[in-house]
Structure formats: structure tokens, C-alpha cells
Design an enzyme around this catalytic site. Structure first.
Site, PDB file in Angstrom:
ATOM      1  N   PHE A 156      73.905 -33.121 -46.002  1.00 36.71           N
ATOM      2  CA  PHE A 156      74.396 -34.473 -46.308  1.00 36.71           C
ATOM      3  C   PHE A 156      73.371 -35.334 -47.036  1.00 36.71           C
ATOM      4  O   PHE A 156      73.720 -36.335 -47.646  1.00 36.71           O
ATOM      5  CB  PHE A 156      74.812 -35.192 -45.001  1.00 36.71           C
ATOM      6  CG  PHE A 156      73.644 -35.784 -44.245  1.00 36.71           C
ATOM      7  CD1 PHE A 156      73.140 -37.039 -44.588  1.00 36.71           C
ATOM      8  CD2 PHE A 156      73.020 -35.088 -43.221  1.00 36.71           C
ATOM      9  CE1 PHE A 156      72.048 -37.584 -43.918  1.00 36.71           C
ATOM     10  CE2 PHE A 156      71.932 -35.619 -42.551  1.00 36.71           C
ATOM     11  CZ  PHE A 156      71.437 -36.867 -42.903  1.00 36.71           C
ATOM     12  N   LYS A 180      80.025 -25.358 -51.257  1.00 34.94           N
ATOM     13  CA  LYS A 180      80.585 -25.924 -50.012  1.00 34.94           C
ATOM     14  C   LYS A 180      79.659 -27.062 -49.604  1.00 34.94           C
ATOM     15  O   LYS A 180      78.652 -26.861 -48.957  1.00 34.94           O
ATOM     16  CB  LYS A 180      80.616 -24.827 -48.936  1.00 34.94           C
ATOM     17  CG  LYS A 180      81.643 -25.005 -47.842  1.00 34.94           C
ATOM     18  CD  LYS A 180      81.503 -26.261 -47.017  1.00 34.94           C
ATOM     19  CE  LYS A 180      80.354 -26.248 -46.043  1.00 34.94           C
ATOM     20  NZ  LYS A 180      80.106 -27.586 -45.458  1.00 34.94           N
ATOM     21  N   GLU A 183      80.448 -31.712 -45.190  1.00 32.98           N
ATOM     22  CA  GLU A 183      81.751 -32.350 -44.950  1.00 32.98           C
ATOM     23  C   GLU A 183      81.614 -33.859 -44.748  1.00 32.98           C
ATOM     24  O   GLU A 183      82.598 -34.586 -44.817  1.00 32.98           O
ATOM     25  CB  GLU A 183      82.454 -31.703 -43.748  1.00 32.98           C
ATOM     26  CG  GLU A 183      81.698 -31.721 -42.415  1.00 32.98           C
ATOM     27  CD  GLU A 183      80.723 -30.545 -42.254  1.00 32.98           C
ATOM     28  OE1 GLU A 183      79.998 -30.221 -43.210  1.00 32.98           O
ATOM     29  OE2 GLU A 183      80.676 -29.976 -41.139  1.00 32.98           O
ATOM     30  N   ARG A 184      80.366 -34.333 -44.516  1.00 32.28           N
ATOM     31  CA  ARG A 184      80.200 -35.775 -44.288  1.00 32.28           C
ATOM     32  C   ARG A 184      80.115 -36.549 -45.607  1.00 32.28           C
ATOM     33  O   ARG A 184      80.272 -37.752 -45.637  1.00 32.28           O
ATOM     34  CB  ARG A 184      78.940 -36.019 -43.459  1.00 32.28           C
ATOM     35  CG  ARG A 184      79.193 -35.705 -41.988  1.00 32.28           C
ATOM     36  CD  ARG A 184      77.963 -35.890 -41.162  1.00 32.28           C
ATOM     37  NE  ARG A 184      77.255 -34.643 -40.997  1.00 32.28           N
ATOM     38  CZ  ARG A 184      76.047 -34.539 -40.483  1.00 32.28           C
ATOM     39  NH1 ARG A 184      75.403 -35.615 -40.084  1.00 32.28           N
ATOM     40  NH2 ARG A 184      75.463 -33.373 -40.351  1.00 32.28           N
ATOM     41  N   SER A 233      69.797 -27.837 -41.548  1.00 37.33           N
ATOM     42  CA  SER A 233      68.875 -27.856 -40.405  1.00 37.33           C
ATOM     43  C   SER A 233      68.409 -26.436 -40.063  1.00 37.33           C
ATOM     44  O   SER A 233      69.092 -25.457 -40.408  1.00 37.33           O
ATOM     45  CB  SER A 233      69.588 -28.480 -39.208  1.00 37.33           C
ATOM     46  OG  SER A 233      70.758 -27.735 -38.936  1.00 37.33           O
ATOM     47  N   CYS A 288      64.122 -34.382 -46.809  1.00 33.26           N
ATOM     48  CA  CYS A 288      63.478 -33.206 -46.192  1.00 33.26           C
ATOM     49  C   CYS A 288      61.985 -33.207 -46.478  1.00 33.26           C
ATOM     50  O   CYS A 288      61.232 -32.479 -45.847  1.00 33.26           O
ATOM     51  CB  CYS A 288      64.121 -31.932 -46.690  1.00 33.26           C
ATOM     52  SG  CYS A 288      64.126 -31.856 -48.468  1.00 33.26           S
ATOM     53  N   GLU A 389      61.786 -32.531 -35.262  1.00 35.46           N
ATOM     54  CA  GLU A 389      62.292 -33.226 -36.450  1.00 35.46           C
ATOM     55  C   GLU A 389      63.133 -34.416 -35.998  1.00 35.46           C
ATOM     56  O   GLU A 389      64.093 -34.247 -35.237  1.00 35.46           O
ATOM     57  CB  GLU A 389      63.144 -32.286 -37.319  1.00 35.46           C
ATOM     58  CG  GLU A 389      63.686 -32.998 -38.545  1.00 35.46           C
ATOM     59  CD  GLU A 389      64.487 -32.108 -39.494  1.00 35.46           C
ATOM     60  OE1 GLU A 389      65.272 -31.276 -39.022  1.00 35.46           O
ATOM     61  OE2 GLU A 389      64.314 -32.278 -40.713  1.00 35.46           O
TER      62      GLU A 389
END
Ligand code: NAD
Length: 496
Positions: A156, A180, A183-184, A233, A288, A389
Site C-alpha cells: 500500500f 496485483k 487492495e487498500r 511485509s 520502507c 518494524e
């Protein structure tokens, strides 16, 4: 007069050159993190829909693979122009679905465009090598060929940039691709694919499927998908890497991070403070490559601590579309709750909260997922928080007596995405570059993000695989080597 609210966009999939309504039974609300408004709904596409996309991408492959590389890059030149023209549109959409500021959103698209530019060099970059007379009269050549259908599964936090770490290289090398996205944040790729549709790419070369775990598992299991590029993640990166491996696919999986910066007392403290503040709190700490632990040495413990607390407290937090806002919200209310509880856990482990960003009130945005910049001082090097994290605007300060101790602390981290050093000493910088246990190194740099022509080089639990994204690694990843050994009898040529 009351005006009806506009209908909420149901995001479509783009398969074989067509926008299609998904037959998904499960849908996820896309929520603007600054306002809590529902702005769209993502279909969680099922195995059947994703399988169809894979089959159609496989059908498009033979013709695309035979298209000369020079012709394959022409749509990318068009894409670059379209992305440039729509930079502001991307800026708005990314800010609305992800929360980062408009400036940060546009900056991420600059990085996306850079990857398109680099992939336009495929006719040179994809070349193999050769040698005459490996034995008398025998020649040997190495040719790179595309793989077939490949897939990119993305997170995301950079809805625009990260898919472009993969897309331009994958298709320029002659593969067909399925993206892909998270989805958020499906709306950024929706716009990108609307532009891709205008580039003249043949149908089936690029495909967009929206979804979650079921869509990912279908990509991981389908025998016609030859390679998986994943960013997300660490637990999911590990899972994707293992499952792709079990199914005989090549995979490059970038995972989570806990990035360190070491501040030596000889650093230019004003510059260090400004750059580290941007790294730790920019994109609300959801990069990241965000610095999340600053290890101070000697006098820097006091000078850096005072300067960073002052600078972080001044950052203007709010809706990223508003003028002057420097930091937006975090992605979901669950993320906010998780970040705030980790700050509490740090306190319990002995850290002092120097700047507390929990539970802020942002005028007119009371429902947004805001956490203000937070600084935890004296985080014990052996505490759990020092290695977890957080992925939010929280900077931990750890003190070390010297560079040896600081490097040992970095060595103990499970992650190895990025490490930075601030100093004016060349020899300290060289030692750091040589010994720091991370794949992306910054010397007086806060976010050491590799340019598109260098690999994005994570280590340890931040990366599973061999070939990274971007640059020459991308060409290696998206092609297979074929070696040809050739002999032609002399007598034959004498006939002519
Ligand atoms: P995530 O792991 O939740 O999701 C990433 C992708 O995996 C999404 O497309 C999601 O749909 C899919 N997914 C989620 N759960 C799944 C499951 N159980 N099975 C199969 N697929 C699944 O990550 P996120 O929250 O979207 O992104 C944030 C994370 O990504 C952070 O940990 C961050 O450090 C990391 N990240 C790393 C890099 C890097 O370069 N190393 C870059 C960006 C983000």
C-alpha cells in the site's frame, strides 16, 4: 436542495485489454485515511477470475515475445509522456487513498517514470554475449529470452512507484504481466492502466487483477506464471517466496524493514537533523527506507536529540492535499492503534517519550488516522521495540559509545533494508560502507533509494531471493539464458 452523494466507484479489473466488472463476492472499502470517507470498493477477485487473466496473458505471450524489442519499447515512450501529463492526477489519487502529501505522491511518480525511462534501453540491456572459436571453428553465444507470464504483487505504501519497479522491465523483456496491487489502494493502478490502455500495447500484455490472499495464491500456484515479484511485509514475503519456490517459480520478495542511521559527533548536525527528520517522518514513516532508529555516538546523543525533537515538533500534520501540510495520516485506524500501542510498549521497556504524537486532534479531520511525530529516547538496544518494524512516524534513539558498538547493534537487527551514517570523516564513512549489514547504504543521506538503473538492494529479512528489482537485476530476473554452441562445416561455405 440536497445533492445525492456520488456513487462509490467499484474498481474493475483490466484483463486482455478490457475493463471488466469483477464477479467477486467479497469487496473491501477503500478509505481515505485523512477523512475516513469511503472512496471506492476493491473486489477481492477469486481464483476463477485470476486464472482467466493468467490464461489470457499466456495466450498473448507468443506474439509479444516475437515483437522486436525496439517495437516493444515504443509504448513505453508513450507511457512516459502520459505519466508526465497526469502527474497531478496521480498526486491527488495517491494522497486520497494512501494519505501521503501531494508533493510526496508526485515525487513517488517521478521514481515510477524513471523506471519507464530505464526500461526503454532494453534493446541494449537485454543483449547476451558471445565468443568465437571456443574450440577451432566453434562459436558460442548466450541469448536472453523472456519467461512467459510474470506477476507483481505490491504493497500500500507506494501505490504508484512500486508496480513500476517491475512493469516496464517485465514487458520490455517480452513477458506478459499481471499486476496485483494492494487492495487498500487500488485507484492509482486504475489510473495507470487507463493510461497503459492508450499506449498501443497489444491486449493481454499488461493485466490488472484486484484482490487479496486468494488472488495471490492463485498467482503462486498457477503453472503458467513463471515468476513472482513481491513487495510487502516480511511474514508475507517469506510465505510468497516459499510457496513460489515449492511451485518451481523464480521469486524476488522484498520484505519489511527497521532502518538505522548512525550519527557521529562530527556530523553537520543541522543538515543531519533536517534530513533524518524527513526520513523518519516523511510519508508518516511508512517508507520502507524510513529511518526508524537513530544511533547516536558521544556528544551527538545530546546535540542530535535536542535538534531532532525541536524539528519534529514543528512538522505540520494534516490532510496531504492541503497547502503547507508536511505529514499525512497513517493508512488505517488499525495501523494507528498498532503504532500507538507499540509506543506504549517501548515506554514499558524503559524508553522515555521525548515527543508524544499519540491521539492528536487535527481540526476538521477528527476521524482521520493521524499519529504525530513521536520520538522515543534511550530505547534499550536489547529491547523488543528496538527490532520491531513500527511503520509509522516514530523515531527511536539508541546511544552507543563508539562505531564498533553501533555496528554490532545494526548486526543484531533481523532486517537489512537500509543503513545510513552522518559524519564528516571519510574513513568512518568508508568503514561504514564496508561493514554495514544492509543492502542500501546512505552516507549523509536519509533515504538511500537506489535510482532505477541500480538494484533496490535489501538484505536479511528485508529480501528473499537473488535478483533484486530495477536496473540490470530486473533484466536478469525477467529473462532466461540460453546458450548456443555452433559449428558449420567449412566445405559448405565453399559452395558459394
Ligand atoms: P502486506 O504484506 O500486508 O501486503 C503486501 C501484498 O501482499 C498486498 O498486495 C496484499 O494483498 C498481499 N497479501 C497480504 N496478506 C497476504 C496473505 N496472507 N497471503 C497472500 N498475500 C497477501 O504489506 P503492506 O502492509 O501492504 O505494506 C507494508 C509493508 O511492506 C511494510 O512491512 C514495509 O516495510 C514493506 N515494504 C517493503 C519494501 C521494500 O522495498 N523492502 C517496500 C515497500 C514496502
Amino acid at each position: 436542495m440536497t445533492v445525492a452523494a456520488p456513487p462509490i466507484t467499484k474498481v474493475q479489473n483490466y484483463i486482455n485489454g478490457q475493463w471488466r466488472d469483477s464477479s467477486a463476492t467479497d469487496w473491501l472499502d477503500v478509505i481515505n485515511p485523512a477523512t475516513a470517507e469511503i472512496i471506492a470498493r476493491t473486489p477481492l477477485s477469486d481464483a476463477q477470475e485470476v486464472t482467466e487473466a493468467i490464461e489470457l496473458a499466456a495466450a498473448a505471450y507468443p506474439e509479444w515475445r516475437r515483437t522486436p524489442p525496439e517495437d516493444r519499447i515504443q509504448p513505453l515512450f508513450k507511457l512516459k509522456m502520459l505519466l508526465e501529463e497526469h502527474l497531478d492526477d496521480f498526486g491527488r489519487i495517491i494522497t486520497q487513498e494512501n494519505g501521503k502529501t501531494f508533493a510526496e505522491a508526485k515525487a513517488e511518480m517521478r521514481r515510477a517514470i524513471e523506471n519507464v525511462e530505464v526500461a526503454c534501453g532494453i534493446p541494449m540491456m537485454m543483449q547476451g554475449y558471445n565468443l568465437e572459436d571456443v574450440a577451432r571453428g566453434i562459436d558460442e553465444i548466450m541469448i536472453r529470452q523472456p519467461l512467459g507470464v510474470v506477476a507483481a504483487i505490491t504493497p500500500f505504501n507506494f501505490p504508484g512507484m512500486i508496480p513500476f519497479w517491475f512493469l516496464p522491465y517485465a514487458i520490455a523483456c517480452g513477458n506478459t504481466l499481471i499486476v496485483k496491487p494492494s487492495e487498500r489502494v487500488p485507484l492509482t493502478m486504475k489510473l495507470a492502466f487507463e493510461l497503459l490502455e492508450r499506449t498501443g500495447l497489444p491486449k493481454g500484455v499488461v493485466n490488472l487483477v484486484n484482490g487479496g490472499k486468494a488472488a495471490v495464491d492463485t498467482l503462486l500456484d498457477h503453472p503458467k506464471v513463471r515468476a513472482i515479484s513481491f513487495v510487502g511485509s516480511t511474514p508475507i514475503a517469506k510465505y510468497v517466496y516459499a510457496r513460489a519456490g515449492e511451485n518451481g517459480k523464480r521469486a524476488q520478495c522484498q520484505g519489511g524493514a527497521k532502518n538505522h542511521v548512525i550519527v557521529l559527533p562530527d556530523a553537520d548536525m543541522q543538515m543531519a537533523t533536517q534530513i533524518i527528520s524527513d526520513s523518519a517522518f516523511g510519508c508518516a514513516g511508512q517508507r520502507c527506507l524510513a529511518v526508524s532508529v537513530a544511533v547516536t555516538i558521544g556528544e551527538a546523543q545530546r546535540t542530535f536529540r535536542d535538534a531532532i525533537a525541536d524539528s519534529a515538533a514543528k512538522l505540520r500534520v494534516g490532510n496531504g492535499l492541503e497547502e503547507g501540510v508536511q505529514m499525512g495520516p497513517v493508512i488505517t485506524s488499525q495501523s494507528k492503534a498498532r503504532i500507538e500501542s507499540l509506543i506504549g510498549a517501548g515506554e514499558k521497556e524503559g524508553a522515555q517519550v521525548l515527543l508524544d504524537g499519540r491521539g492528536p486532534k487535527i481540526p476538521k479531520h477528527e476521524s482521520g488516522n493521524f499519529v504525530k511525530p513521536t520520538i522515543l529516547d534511550n530505547v534499550p538496544a536489547n529491547s523488543e521495540l528496538a527490532h520491531t518494524e513500527i511503520f509509522g512516524p516514530v523515531l527511536s534513539l539508541v546511544h552507543a559509545n563508539d562505531l564498533d558498538e553501533a555496528l554490532a547493534f545494526l548486526e543484531s537487527s533481523p532486517f537489512g533494508n537500509q543503513a545510513s551514517l552522518f559524519t564528516s570523516s571519510g574513513s568512518a564513512a568508508r568503514r561504514f560502507r564496508y561493514e554495514a549489514p544492509a543492502g542500501n547504504i546512505g552516507i549523509n543521506i536519509g533515504v538511500a533509494a537506489p535510482m532505477a538503473y541500480f538494484p533496490f538492494s535489501g538484505w536479511k529479512d528485508s529480501f528473499f531471493g537473488i535478483m533484486h528489482g530495477q536496473g540490470r537485476d530486473a533484466i536478469e530476473f525477467y529473462t532466461e539464458k540460453k546458450v548456443v554452441v555452433e559449428r558449420w562445416a567449412k566445405e559448405h561455405s565453399r559452395k558459394f
